[in-house]
Design a protein around this motif. Sequence first.
Motif, PDB file in Angstrom:
ATOM      1  N   LYS A   1      11.070  -3.088   1.536  1.00 16.01           N
ATOM      2  CA  LYS A   1      10.171  -1.943   1.524  1.00 16.01           C
ATOM      3  C   LYS A   1       9.193  -2.087   0.363  1.00 16.01           C
ATOM      4  O   LYS A   1       9.563  -2.545  -0.730  1.00 16.01           O
ATOM      5  CB  LYS A   1      10.974  -0.651   1.386  1.00 16.01           C
ATOM      6  N   ALA A   2       7.960  -1.701   0.584  1.00 16.46           N
ATOM      7  CA  ALA A   2       6.931  -1.820  -0.448  1.00 16.46           C
ATOM      8  C   ALA A   2       7.220  -0.890  -1.623  1.00 16.46           C
ATOM      9  O   ALA A   2       8.036   0.042  -1.523  1.00 16.46           O
ATOM     10  CB  ALA A   2       5.561  -1.510   0.133  1.00 16.46           C
ATOM     11  N   ALA A   3       6.553  -1.156  -2.738  1.00 14.31           N
ATOM     12  CA  ALA A   3       6.725  -0.350  -3.950  1.00 14.31           C
ATOM     13  C   ALA A   3       6.392   1.112  -3.666  1.00 14.31           C
ATOM     14  O   ALA A   3       5.440   1.422  -2.954  1.00 14.31           O
ATOM     15  CB  ALA A   3       5.832  -0.889  -5.065  1.00 14.31           C
ATOM     16  N   GLN A   4       7.161   2.015  -4.271  1.00 12.53           N
ATOM     17  CA  GLN A   4       6.966   3.446  -4.020  1.00 12.53           C
ATOM     18  C   GLN A   4       5.567   3.933  -4.372  1.00 12.53           C
ATOM     19  O   GLN A   4       4.989   4.737  -3.628  1.00 12.53           O
ATOM     20  CB  GLN A   4       8.014   4.262  -4.774  1.00 12.53           C
ATOM     21  N   PRO A   5       4.963   3.475  -5.468  1.00 14.22           N
ATOM     22  CA  PRO A   5       3.590   3.917  -5.739  1.00 14.22           C
ATOM     23  C   PRO A   5       2.607   3.548  -4.631  1.00 14.22           C
ATOM     24  O   PRO A   5       1.658   4.295  -4.357  1.00 14.22           O
ATOM     25  CB  PRO A   5       3.245   3.214  -7.052  1.00 14.22           C
ATOM     26  N   ILE A   6       2.822   2.402  -3.998  1.00 13.71           N
ATOM     27  CA  ILE A   6       1.958   2.001  -2.893  1.00 13.71           C
ATOM     28  C   ILE A   6       2.164   2.933  -1.701  1.00 13.71           C
ATOM     29  O   ILE A   6       1.202   3.403  -1.080  1.00 13.71           O
ATOM     30  CB  ILE A   6       2.227   0.532  -2.513  1.00 13.71           C
ATOM     31  N   LEU A   7       3.417   3.212  -1.386  1.00 17.64           N
ATOM     32  CA  LEU A   7       3.704   4.117  -0.269  1.00 17.64           C
ATOM     33  C   LEU A   7       3.153   5.512  -0.553  1.00 17.64           C
ATOM     34  O   LEU A   7       2.604   6.176   0.347  1.00 17.64           O
ATOM     35  CB  LEU A   7       5.212   4.179  -0.029  1.00 17.64           C
ATOM     36  N   ASP A   8       3.268   5.948  -1.808  1.00 18.67           N
ATOM     37  CA  ASP A   8       2.734   7.264  -2.183  1.00 18.67           C
ATOM     38  C   ASP A   8       1.218   7.307  -2.030  1.00 18.67           C
ATOM     39  O   ASP A   8       0.648   8.314  -1.582  1.00 18.67           O
ATOM     40  CB  ASP A   8       3.119   7.594  -3.626  1.00 18.67           C
ATOM     41  N   THR A   9       0.564   6.217  -2.407  1.00 18.45           N
ATOM     42  CA  THR A   9      -0.895   6.144  -2.295  1.00 18.45           C
ATOM     43  C   THR A   9      -1.342   6.247  -0.841  1.00 18.45           C
ATOM     44  O   THR A   9      -2.299   6.977  -0.518  1.00 18.45           O
ATOM     45  CB  THR A   9      -1.408   4.832  -2.914  1.00 18.45           C
ATOM     46  N   ILE A  10      -0.663   5.516   0.040  1.00 20.14           N
ATOM     47  CA  ILE A  10      -1.003   5.581   1.466  1.00 20.14           C
ATOM     48  C   ILE A  10      -0.831   7.008   1.987  1.00 20.14           C
ATOM     49  O   ILE A  10      -1.687   7.529   2.728  1.00 20.14           O
ATOM     50  CB  ILE A  10      -0.127   4.593   2.260  1.00 20.14           C
ATOM     51  N   GLU A  11       0.255   7.663   1.588  1.00 17.70           N
ATOM     52  CA  GLU A  11       0.507   9.030   2.028  1.00 17.70           C
ATOM     53  C   GLU A  11      -0.570   9.981   1.509  1.00 17.70           C
ATOM     54  O   GLU A  11      -1.061  10.847   2.239  1.00 17.70           O
ATOM     55  CB  GLU A  11       1.885   9.488   1.540  1.00 17.70           C
ATOM     56  N   GLN A  12      -0.966   9.795   0.244  1.00 16.19           N
ATOM     57  CA  GLN A  12      -1.992  10.666  -0.335  1.00 16.19           C
ATOM     58  C   GLN A  12      -3.327  10.502   0.376  1.00 16.19           C
ATOM     59  O   GLN A  12      -4.034  11.492   0.629  1.00 16.19           O
ATOM     60  CB  GLN A  12      -2.136  10.354  -1.824  1.00 16.19           C
ATOM     61  N   VAL A  13      -3.680   9.263   0.700  1.00 18.04           N
ATOM     62  CA  VAL A  13      -4.935   9.021   1.409  1.00 18.04           C
ATOM     63  C   VAL A  13      -4.894   9.688   2.779  1.00 18.04           C
ATOM     64  O   VAL A  13      -5.862  10.349   3.203  1.00 18.04           O
ATOM     65  CB  VAL A  13      -5.194   7.509   1.541  1.00 18.04           C
ATOM     66  N   ALA A  14      -3.758   9.534   3.474  1.00 17.18           N
ATOM     67  CA  ALA A  14      -3.639  10.135   4.799  1.00 17.18           C
ATOM     68  C   ALA A  14      -3.681  11.659   4.730  1.00 17.18           C
ATOM     69  O   ALA A  14      -4.331  12.315   5.553  1.00 17.18           O
ATOM     70  CB  ALA A  14      -2.350   9.672   5.462  1.00 17.18           C
ATOM     71  N   GLN A  15      -3.014  12.230   3.729  1.00 22.40           N
ATOM     72  CA  GLN A  15      -2.978  13.681   3.601  1.00 22.40           C
ATOM     73  C   GLN A  15      -4.344  14.266   3.223  1.00 22.40           C
ATOM     74  O   GLN A  15      -4.642  15.418   3.565  1.00 22.40           O
ATOM     75  CB  GLN A  15      -1.927  14.092   2.573  1.00 22.40           C
ATOM     76  N   HIS A  16      -5.157  13.486   2.553  1.00 20.36           N
ATOM     77  CA  HIS A  16      -6.507  13.946   2.237  1.00 20.36           C
ATOM     78  C   HIS A  16      -7.261  14.301   3.515  1.00 20.36           C
ATOM     79  O   HIS A  16      -8.030  15.267   3.561  1.00 20.36           O
ATOM     80  CB  HIS A  16      -7.265  12.880   1.444  1.00 20.36           C
TER      81      HIS A  16
END
Length: 390
Positions: A38-53
């Motif tokens: 699984k990718a690093a948590q900060p990377i996964l968080d970034t993807i989620e933040q971009v999508a939630q925007h």
Amino acid sequence: MLVLYNFDEIIDRRDTGSLKWHYSDDTIPLWVADMDFKAAQPILDTIEQVAQHGVLGYTKPTAALYESIIEWHGSRYDLRLDKQNILFSPGVVPSLALMMNIFTEVGAAVLVNDPIYTPFMTKVEQNSRKLVTSALKEVEGQYHLDLADIEAKIVEHEVKLYLLCNPHNPGGRVWTRDELEALLSICKKHNVAIVSDEIHQDLTLSGHTFTPFLTLAEGYAHKVVSLTSMTKTFNIAGIKGSMIFAKDEALIKKISQQQHLNDEYELNLFAYTVMQSAYEEGGEWLEQAFAYIETNIDLTLRFLEEHLPDIKVMRPEASYLIWLDCSAYAQDDQTLYDTLRDAEVELSAGIKYGAEGHLKMRLNVACPKALLIEGLNRIHAAFSDVVKES
């Protein structure tokens, strides 16, 4: 706060469109350069933040992204970059093709080593250039550049471009500074351009030092380009994105103009944001992942030494890929490949990397230990049957 990652976790990737796990049977895939982590948590968080925007419009690289790239390469490799030295590309392989148009004309000779990552050969030929190969020399279980042969081939074929793979894929060599300087000297002598694929740079293993080619290029910067990416480093190959580095102003302008002709100069929103997140916050994950991978490399070498000592193993100096000489167990490449496939374990066939890959296989150990051990046991069973039949 320190995040401890669980690299023993087995994540089911079947039926997800995964290239690595596309099989309909119970095959264990230990082939393509793709980690099962699984990718690093900060990377996964970034993807989620971009999508939630919620607004996924046109985007461009930010000042913060450039700074993250500059800081990563400067602090780790003493490669001093400015914003104007950096271009973006959808991938290293498209950039290899692009370099044909930057440094050569149709019909010109391009030199690569053998064995080598397959697109080095295919992109030369697909772009109507003349492919010239120089076999690497194996000395005491490691590859070395055959500098005399390289120079002879350059002279004989009037080579215009040398495509270097550093760290080397599939052999895992991290070329030393002395080797690179000797290669540079030959190329300068004969006015040969050098493009260095450095995508595995961040995967350099303990006890070895990666030298970016651009750090040696002073006085020859108009003929040197390096290609790299965050995708292999952080196991995010599905998010396409890479970089082109060059130090000469006229050269970087020429590359940029060619990119615009091909419309290959932009990345998507997720690639830009993930790249910045990886370089700013991914170091902790990378450190833990590589500690795990190094134990997997040691485990694999011990297993093969104990159970399959006739396999000659090239211990990697970089990456999670191990180059295996399996010539004791087959006489032709298809039989070797089929023997393993019949045992439901998939490795990369060495012959795809050039003539020097004859009867060799490339093994990927970037997976949970339980999967690796099961895969190794299947390899052992497959070759044990071969031995019994011989």
